[in-house]
Scaffold this motif. Structure first.
Motif, PDB file in Angstrom:
ATOM      1  N   SER A   1       7.638   3.075  -9.226  1.00 26.26           N
ATOM      2  CA  SER A   1       6.602   3.744 -10.014  1.00 26.26           C
ATOM      3  C   SER A   1       5.258   3.670  -9.296  1.00 26.26           C
ATOM      4  CB  SER A   1       6.482   3.082 -11.386  1.00 26.26           C
ATOM      5  OG  SER A   1       5.917   1.784 -11.251  1.00 26.26           O
ATOM      6  N   VAL A   2       4.326   4.506  -9.739  1.00 27.17           N
ATOM      7  CA  VAL A   2       2.982   4.494  -9.160  1.00 27.17           C
ATOM      8  C   VAL A   2       2.335   3.122  -9.344  1.00 27.17           C
ATOM      9  CG1 VAL A   2       0.661   5.492  -9.318  1.00 27.17           C
ATOM     10  CG2 VAL A   2       2.672   6.973  -9.486  1.00 27.17           C
ATOM     11  N   ASP A   3       2.476   2.549 -10.525  1.00 28.96           N
ATOM     12  CA  ASP A   3       1.854   1.243 -10.785  1.00 28.96           C
ATOM     13  C   ASP A   3       2.455   0.154  -9.900  1.00 28.96           C
ATOM     14  OD1 ASP A   3       0.170   2.292 -12.701  1.00 28.96           O
ATOM     15  OD2 ASP A   3       1.490   1.787 -14.387  1.00 28.96           O
ATOM     16  N   GLU A   4       3.775   0.182  -9.744  1.00 27.37           N
ATOM     17  CA  GLU A   4       4.408  -0.822  -8.892  1.00 27.37           C
ATOM     18  C   GLU A   4       4.004  -0.626  -7.433  1.00 27.37           C
ATOM     19  OE1 GLU A   4       8.807  -2.738  -7.887  1.00 27.37           O
ATOM     20  OE2 GLU A   4       8.646  -0.945  -9.155  1.00 27.37           O
ATOM     21  N   ALA A   5       3.933   0.631  -7.004  1.00 24.87           N
ATOM     22  CA  ALA A   5       3.508   0.906  -5.628  1.00 24.87           C
ATOM     23  C   ALA A   5       2.092   0.392  -5.386  1.00 24.87           C
ATOM     24  CB  ALA A   5       3.573   2.407  -5.349  1.00 24.87           C
ATOM     25  N   ALA A   6       1.191   0.580  -6.358  1.00 22.40           N
ATOM     26  CA  ALA A   6      -0.181   0.095  -6.209  1.00 22.40           C
ATOM     27  C   ALA A   6      -0.210  -1.422  -6.049  1.00 22.40           C
ATOM     28  CB  ALA A   6      -1.018   0.525  -7.410  1.00 22.40           C
TER      29      ALA A   6
ATOM     30  N   LEU B   1       9.920   3.485   0.060  1.00 16.94           N
ATOM     31  CA  LEU B   1      10.411   4.363  -0.989  1.00 16.94           C
ATOM     32  C   LEU B   1       9.305   5.256  -1.535  1.00 16.94           C
ATOM     33  CD1 LEU B   1      12.483   1.656  -2.918  1.00 16.94           C
ATOM     34  CD2 LEU B   1      13.342   3.319  -1.259  1.00 16.94           C
ATOM     35  N   PHE B   2       8.066   4.963  -1.161  1.00 11.09           N
ATOM     36  CA  PHE B   2       6.925   5.655  -1.753  1.00 11.09           C
ATOM     37  C   PHE B   2       5.907   6.132  -0.722  1.00 11.09           C
ATOM     38  CE2 PHE B   2       3.637   6.562  -4.782  1.00 11.09           C
ATOM     39  CZ  PHE B   2       4.264   6.662  -6.004  1.00 11.09           C
ATOM     40  N   ARG B   3       5.779   5.440   0.424  1.00 15.76           N
ATOM     41  CA  ARG B   3       4.611   5.573   1.271  1.00 15.76           C
ATOM     42  C   ARG B   3       4.439   6.903   1.984  1.00 15.76           C
ATOM     43  NH1 ARG B   3       4.994   1.132   5.295  1.00 15.76           N
ATOM     44  NH2 ARG B   3       3.534   2.213   6.611  1.00 15.76           N
TER      45      ARG B   3
ATOM     46  N   MET C   1      -8.074  -3.993   8.936  1.00 10.23           N
ATOM     47  CA  MET C   1      -6.641  -3.860   8.655  1.00 10.23           C
ATOM     48  C   MET C   1      -6.368  -3.852   7.159  1.00 10.23           C
ATOM     49  SD  MET C   1      -5.039  -6.029  11.875  1.00 10.23           S
ATOM     50  CE  MET C   1      -3.318  -5.891  11.401  1.00 10.23           C
ATOM     51  N   GLU C   2      -7.098  -4.679   6.415  1.00  8.51           N
ATOM     52  CA  GLU C   2      -6.943  -4.649   4.962  1.00  8.51           C
ATOM     53  C   GLU C   2      -7.417  -3.312   4.402  1.00  8.51           C
ATOM     54  OE1 GLU C   2      -8.016  -7.305   0.991  1.00  8.51           O
ATOM     55  OE2 GLU C   2      -8.291  -8.143   2.998  1.00  8.51           O
ATOM     56  N   ALA C   3      -8.556  -2.827   4.920  1.00  5.57           N
ATOM     57  CA  ALA C   3      -9.092  -1.543   4.454  1.00  5.57           C
ATOM     58  C   ALA C   3      -8.156  -0.384   4.798  1.00  5.57           C
ATOM     59  CB  ALA C   3     -10.467  -1.301   5.076  1.00  5.57           C
ATOM     60  N   HIS C   4      -7.461  -0.499   5.910  1.00  5.77           N
ATOM     61  CA  HIS C   4      -6.511   0.538   6.333  1.00  5.77           C
ATOM     62  C   HIS C   4      -5.404   0.716   5.296  1.00  5.77           C
ATOM     63  CE1 HIS C   4      -4.219   2.981   9.158  1.00  5.77           C
ATOM     64  NE2 HIS C   4      -3.176   2.186   9.024  1.00  5.77           N
ATOM     65  N   ILE C   5      -4.891  -0.383   4.776  1.00  8.19           N
ATOM     66  CA  ILE C   5      -3.830  -0.301   3.769  1.00  8.19           C
ATOM     67  C   ILE C   5      -4.390   0.160   2.428  1.00  8.19           C
ATOM     68  CG2 ILE C   5      -2.003  -1.561   2.571  1.00  8.19           C
ATOM     69  CD1 ILE C   5      -1.629  -1.176   5.622  1.00  8.19           C
TER      70      ILE C   5
ATOM     71  N   ASN D   1      -5.250   4.355  -1.857  1.00  8.89           N
ATOM     72  CA  ASN D   1      -6.128   5.298  -2.546  1.00  8.89           C
ATOM     73  C   ASN D   1      -5.669   6.749  -2.358  1.00  8.89           C
ATOM     74  OD1 ASN D   1      -7.748   3.301  -3.625  1.00  8.89           O
ATOM     75  ND2 ASN D   1      -9.197   3.327  -1.930  1.00  8.89           N
ATOM     76  N   ARG D   2      -5.113   7.057  -1.175  1.00 11.72           N
ATOM     77  CA  ARG D   2      -4.550   8.408  -0.998  1.00 11.72           C
ATOM     78  C   ARG D   2      -3.388   8.622  -1.955  1.00 11.72           C
ATOM     79  NH1 ARG D   2      -5.178   7.170   4.574  1.00 11.72           N
ATOM     80  NH2 ARG D   2      -2.943   6.700   4.746  1.00 11.72           N
ATOM     81  N   MET D   3      -2.568   7.584  -2.110  1.00 15.16           N
ATOM     82  CA  MET D   3      -1.436   7.678  -3.016  1.00 15.16           C
ATOM     83  C   MET D   3      -1.902   7.868  -4.457  1.00 15.16           C
ATOM     84  SD  MET D   3       0.322   5.667  -5.458  1.00 15.16           S
ATOM     85  CE  MET D   3      -0.072   3.962  -5.073  1.00 15.16           C
ATOM     86  N   LEU D   4      -2.904   7.088  -4.882  1.00 10.90           N
ATOM     87  CA  LEU D   4      -3.397   7.201  -6.243  1.00 10.90           C
ATOM     88  C   LEU D   4      -4.021   8.570  -6.498  1.00 10.90           C
ATOM     89  CD1 LEU D   4      -5.032   3.666  -6.727  1.00 10.90           C
ATOM     90  CD2 LEU D   4      -2.908   4.510  -7.765  1.00 10.90           C
ATOM     91  N   ALA D   5      -4.757   9.085  -5.498  1.00 12.30           N
ATOM     92  CA  ALA D   5      -5.388  10.392  -5.646  1.00 12.30           C
ATOM     93  C   ALA D   5      -4.326  11.477  -5.791  1.00 12.30           C
ATOM     94  CB  ALA D   5      -6.285  10.678  -4.450  1.00 12.30           C
ATOM     95  N   LYS D   6      -3.255  11.355  -5.025  1.00 12.33           N
ATOM     96  CA  LYS D   6      -2.187  12.360  -5.100  1.00 12.33           C
ATOM     97  C   LYS D   6      -1.557  12.389  -6.481  1.00 12.33           C
ATOM     98  CE  LYS D   6       2.234  13.606  -2.934  1.00 12.33           C
ATOM     99  NZ  LYS D   6       1.852  15.000  -2.662  1.00 12.33           N
ATOM    100  N   HIS D   7      -1.541  11.234  -7.145  1.00 16.27           N
ATOM    101  CA  HIS D   7      -0.916  11.145  -8.462  1.00 16.27           C
ATOM    102  C   HIS D   7      -1.938  11.169  -9.591  1.00 16.27           C
ATOM    103  CE1 HIS D   7       3.226  10.476  -7.111  1.00 16.27           C
ATOM    104  NE2 HIS D   7       2.665   9.926  -6.068  1.00 16.27           N
ATOM    105  N   GLY D   8      -3.179  11.592  -9.264  1.00 13.21           N
ATOM    106  CA  GLY D   8      -4.187  11.771 -10.298  1.00 13.21           C
ATOM    107  C   GLY D   8      -4.689  10.500 -10.926  1.00 13.21           C
ATOM    108  N   ARG D   9      -4.644   9.408 -10.163  1.00 11.97           N
ATOM    109  CA  ARG D   9      -5.127   8.124 -10.671  1.00 11.97           C
ATOM    110  C   ARG D   9      -6.481   7.803 -10.074  1.00 11.97           C
ATOM    111  NH1 ARG D   9      -1.033   4.789 -12.694  1.00 11.97           N
ATOM    112  NH2 ARG D   9       0.681   6.100 -13.439  1.00 11.97           N
TER     113      ARG D   9
END
Length: 230
Positions: free
Chosen positions: A89-94, A172-174, A210-214, A219-227
């Motif tokens: 899920s989006v939440d688990e991926a975050a 599975l998500f990235r 490196m932390e900011a890179h991840i 954030n790209r993932m959240l934006a794609k899913h409207g979060r």
């Protein structure tokens, strides 16, 4: 799951080489490769019989490999239906992104004390290969390899193991975060900055980048899913 005859021949040769050693482990690696390359996606059913036929083996090693992947949370058994690639899920991926970001940052802090000119040039060669990748299918597996090499340079085997476990779940998500040319270009520019600071021995800045890179991937993932983004 269509592959050309040369690829299938090479795959079966690898299977034959592993018959006397660790065939289930080889099948695990092949299934992980299929997930990374997008051949298998979350929710796809794993047909053990078809996979065994494809590899030229019996169903026993395939079943054992699937049990291993189930323990790694990459696949799940559904009663009366069989084995499926797990859906995240989006939440688990975050949440996984947050863990991965911390581990990646720690790897940078440790690697900065170990990266010299030779290691930095090898990493830059990988970044140049990423520049030449013009599709997600080309970019993503190479991106996975570069990240693994960065973490390996930490010299901390336990950290490598933890990072790899979290990253495998995110496979599975990235892929969704690197679909545009602009995202891939930005991602690889960040790689180059990270490599520069690692070579210079700037551990704290390498860790921050490196932390900011991840987090940027999250954030790209959240934006794609409207979060909302952090």
């Amino acid at each position: 799951m269509r592959e050309n005859s040369d690829a299938m021949t090479a795959l079966r040769r690898r299977v034959a080489e592993h018959q006397s050693s660790s065939l289930p482990h080889m099948i695990v690696e092949e299934l992980e490769r299929m997930i990374i390359n997008g051949v298998l996606s979350g929710g796809d059913r794993i047909n053990e019989s078809a996979l065994a036929l494809r590899l030229g083996v019996s169903r026993g090693p395939v079943r054992e490999a699937c049990r291993h992947l189930e323990r790694s949370r990459l696949v799940e058994f559904r009663a009366n239906r069989g084995m499926f690639v797990r859906e995240v899920s989006v939440d688990e991926a975050a949440q996984l992104y947050d863990i991965r970001a911390s581990l990646f940052g720690l790897a940078g802090r440790l690697a900065a004390a170990r990266v010299g000119t030779v290691e930095a040039e090898a990493l830059r060669a990988e970044a140049r290969e990423l520049d030449a990748a013009d599709t997600t299918d080309d970019y993503y597996p190479r991106n996975v390899d570069l990240h693994r090499h960065l973490v390996a340079l930490s010299g901390n085997a336990r950290l490598v193991e933890l990072y790899d476990a979290v990253s495998k779940e995110l496979h599975l998500f990235r892929r969704h975060g690197l679909e545009s040319d602009a995202a891939r270009h930005t991602s690889n520019d960040q790689h180059r900055r990270i490599i520069d600071h690692l070579e210079a021995g700037n551990g704290e800045e390498a860790a921050r980048l490196m932390e900011a890179h991840i987090v940027a991937g999250k954030n790209r993932m959240l934006a794609k899913h409207g979060r909302a983004q952090d």
